[in-house]
Design a protein around this motif. Sequence first.
Motif, PDB file in Angstrom:
ATOM      1  N   UNK A 171      -4.359  -0.432  -3.793  1.00  0.00           N
ATOM      2  CA  UNK A 171      -3.678  -1.202  -2.751  1.00  0.00           C
ATOM      3  C   UNK A 171      -4.070  -0.740  -1.349  1.00  0.00           C
ATOM      4  N   UNK A 172      -4.753   0.412  -1.250  1.00  0.00           N
ATOM      5  CA  UNK A 172      -5.187   0.922   0.048  1.00  0.00           C
ATOM      6  C   UNK A 172      -6.645   0.594   0.340  1.00  0.00           C
ATOM      7  N   UNK A 173      -7.288  -0.093  -0.584  1.00  0.00           N
ATOM      8  CA  UNK A 173      -8.709  -0.392  -0.437  1.00  0.00           C
ATOM      9  C   UNK A 173      -8.924  -1.501   0.594  1.00  0.00           C
ATOM     10  N   UNK A 174      -9.879  -1.287   1.468  1.00  0.00           N
ATOM     11  CA  UNK A 174     -10.323  -2.338   2.382  1.00  0.00           C
ATOM     12  C   UNK A 174     -11.272  -3.232   1.588  1.00  0.00           C
ATOM     13  N   UNK A 175     -10.758  -4.390   1.155  1.00  0.00           N
ATOM     14  CA  UNK A 175     -11.586  -5.225   0.300  1.00  0.00           C
ATOM     15  C   UNK A 175     -12.516  -6.156   1.085  1.00  0.00           C
TER      16      UNK A 175
ATOM     17  N   UNK B 159      -6.563   8.246  -4.331  1.00  0.00           N
ATOM     18  CA  UNK B 159      -7.066   6.861  -4.346  1.00  0.00           C
ATOM     19  C   UNK B 159      -6.028   5.897  -4.916  1.00  0.00           C
ATOM     20  N   UNK B 160      -5.873   4.762  -4.237  1.00  0.00           N
ATOM     21  CA  UNK B 160      -4.964   3.711  -4.683  1.00  0.00           C
ATOM     22  C   UNK B 160      -5.605   2.367  -4.343  1.00  0.00           C
TER      23      UNK B 160
ATOM     24  N   UNK C 178       0.840  -1.196   0.000  1.00  0.00           N
ATOM     25  CA  UNK C 178       0.000   0.000   0.000  1.00  0.00           C
ATOM     26  C   UNK C 178       0.877   1.248   0.000  1.00  0.00           C
ATOM     27  N   UNK C 179       0.347   2.394  -0.441  1.00  0.00           N
ATOM     28  CA  UNK C 179       1.166   3.601  -0.581  1.00  0.00           C
ATOM     29  C   UNK C 179       1.757   4.127   0.718  1.00  0.00           C
ATOM     30  N   UNK C 180       1.063   3.923   1.853  1.00  0.00           N
ATOM     31  CA  UNK C 180       1.583   4.460   3.116  1.00  0.00           C
ATOM     32  C   UNK C 180       2.438   3.457   3.876  1.00  0.00           C
TER      33      UNK C 180
ATOM     34  N   UNK D  91      -9.998   2.270   5.569  1.00  0.00           N
ATOM     35  CA  UNK D  91      -9.031   2.500   6.626  1.00  0.00           C
ATOM     36  C   UNK D  91      -8.278   3.819   6.444  1.00  0.00           C
ATOM     37  N   UNK D  92      -8.303   4.351   5.219  1.00  0.00           N
ATOM     38  CA  UNK D  92      -7.602   5.597   4.940  1.00  0.00           C
ATOM     39  C   UNK D  92      -8.276   6.296   3.769  1.00  0.00           C
ATOM     40  N   UNK D  93      -8.067   7.621   3.606  1.00  0.00           N
ATOM     41  CA  UNK D  93      -8.657   8.340   2.472  1.00  0.00           C
ATOM     42  C   UNK D  93      -8.227   7.767   1.121  1.00  0.00           C
ATOM     43  N   UNK D  94      -7.026   7.178   1.069  1.00  0.00           N
ATOM     44  CA  UNK D  94      -6.544   6.606  -0.191  1.00  0.00           C
ATOM     45  C   UNK D  94      -7.352   5.376  -0.608  1.00  0.00           C
ATOM     46  N   UNK D  95      -8.156   4.868   0.291  1.00  0.00           N
ATOM     47  CA  UNK D  95      -8.973   3.706  -0.019  1.00  0.00           C
ATOM     48  C   UNK D  95     -10.383   4.062  -0.453  1.00  0.00           C
TER      49      UNK D  95
END
Length: 518
Positions: free
Chosen positions: A476-480, A473-474, A392-394, A462-466
């Motif tokens: 890899x940051x998505x809560x699937x 948006x990324x 994930x990006x972070x 879990x994060x704005x990137x999700x």
Amino acid sequence: MATTVPEEAPHVPEPPVDDDAARLAQLGYKQELSRTWSGFSNFAISFSIISILSGCFTTFGQAWNNGGPVAIAWGWPIISVFILIIGFCMSELVSAYPTAGGIYWWAAKLGKPVHGWFTGWLNLVGLIAVTASVDYGCATFLNILIKMYSPGWDGDLNTVFLLFLGILAAHAVINIYGHKLIALLQNASVYWHVFGVLVIILVLFFGPDSHQSAKFVFTEQINNSGFGDGWYWFFILPLGFLLTQYTITGFDACAHVSEETKGASVSAAKGLWKSIFYSAIGGWILLLAFLFAAKDVAAINDGSGAIDVLLTSALSAKLAKLVILISVVGQFLCGMSCVTSLSRMGYAFSRDGGVPGAKLWAKVDANRTPVNAVIGGCVVAALITLPALYKSPNGAPTAFYAVTSVAVIGLYLAFLIPIWLRLRQGDAFQTGPWNLGAKYKWMCWVAVAEIAVISVYFILPFSPAGIPGRSEFDWTAVNYAPIAVGGVLIAITAWWFAGARSWFTGPRRTVEETAKTD
């Protein structure tokens, strides 16, 4: 003239008929699994699956980033009380119905086949996700430990995934060929978790040069989620509770191995709630020890709340290695127990025709081990963890937290259905020797409400990137978790209406109903 038994059908000796086998026959099943587990062994498997040496290490960062010390010091005991209430409700059910089918069997018995269908699939998905998350967490910490001893070790995500596959395979082999050792290892796991945690607490007390204040431990708020601080109390802090909710789960294992437990109507019921109670106490003390030792807050924040960063910043290299080693062994034992529980549930659900290729998964070998259920469960656990190959990006292990969310949501929704049905049945419910009496009324309501709340929170980003549509948006940051759980719910709903409702009738009797006598 003596008869011979064909080689392709090895003889499995019939177990003697005792109270446990008689009760199982009343519920409709022949004693096929070997009933050799003691009450302590039954308690041990759930205590091992809860494993504070696993959950408190692997999901510490989730709570640190979403709430900080407040989410840990206060969130753990508060959420533990709610989970204990859920456990009490389930103990009453396992006392009444001590079968390997456990939760889905209760739902079908108290409701209709459709209730058993949804409960069974949610429980199966949850157990697969628990197995995947525990073994991946074990691989992660094994990778950290190897790096500590070999600084040149190239432990990237591909390496971690290969370690994960190796650990998963080892657990499958142990469960297939070590059937006589599993109960012994479960018992040993209890002592490892008790004395291992005691050693870690002593290390964290005497090892650091200084400690944080009580004010920091009980009042400090941290928000590394990326969301604004205005959301702290209503959104961010509850996301931190995933630490507790994920760690103290899997206690339904007491039900899944009840057909292998002596005196199951009482011992399985006690084993279930006691595994929660003692884990809650030990876990809280361990987590407080972590917080008091967390003196380098900036380093921990930079490391996305990872517990290994906390340990290496607070302890000498030698002591940090010792703590990680204790955790890795505990996580390995936990994963072994997860595979045992998963295979028993898969075996039981298949025995009643709930899984495609049911005859294959319900087959047991000459040692009364559901070998195919072990292998099938481990293969699926590996497949659902594939997103962990992408970072994930972070830097936080978002895919891992997503798997833990799937585990929590799947399992707790499976718990909710029979608890709700028991509440609806009221005083007409035929209790076993261990029961709640009139207290079931308020306890079941509390359990249903708590599960409903967490099932909403843990499908949120879990994060704005999700969040789709945002500039950062990324994928890899998505809560699937909502994709996985939602996909399963859509699939099993469609399957039910497409044909399963015509052939899935709930638990199938494998013995003739005992003749009634005057």
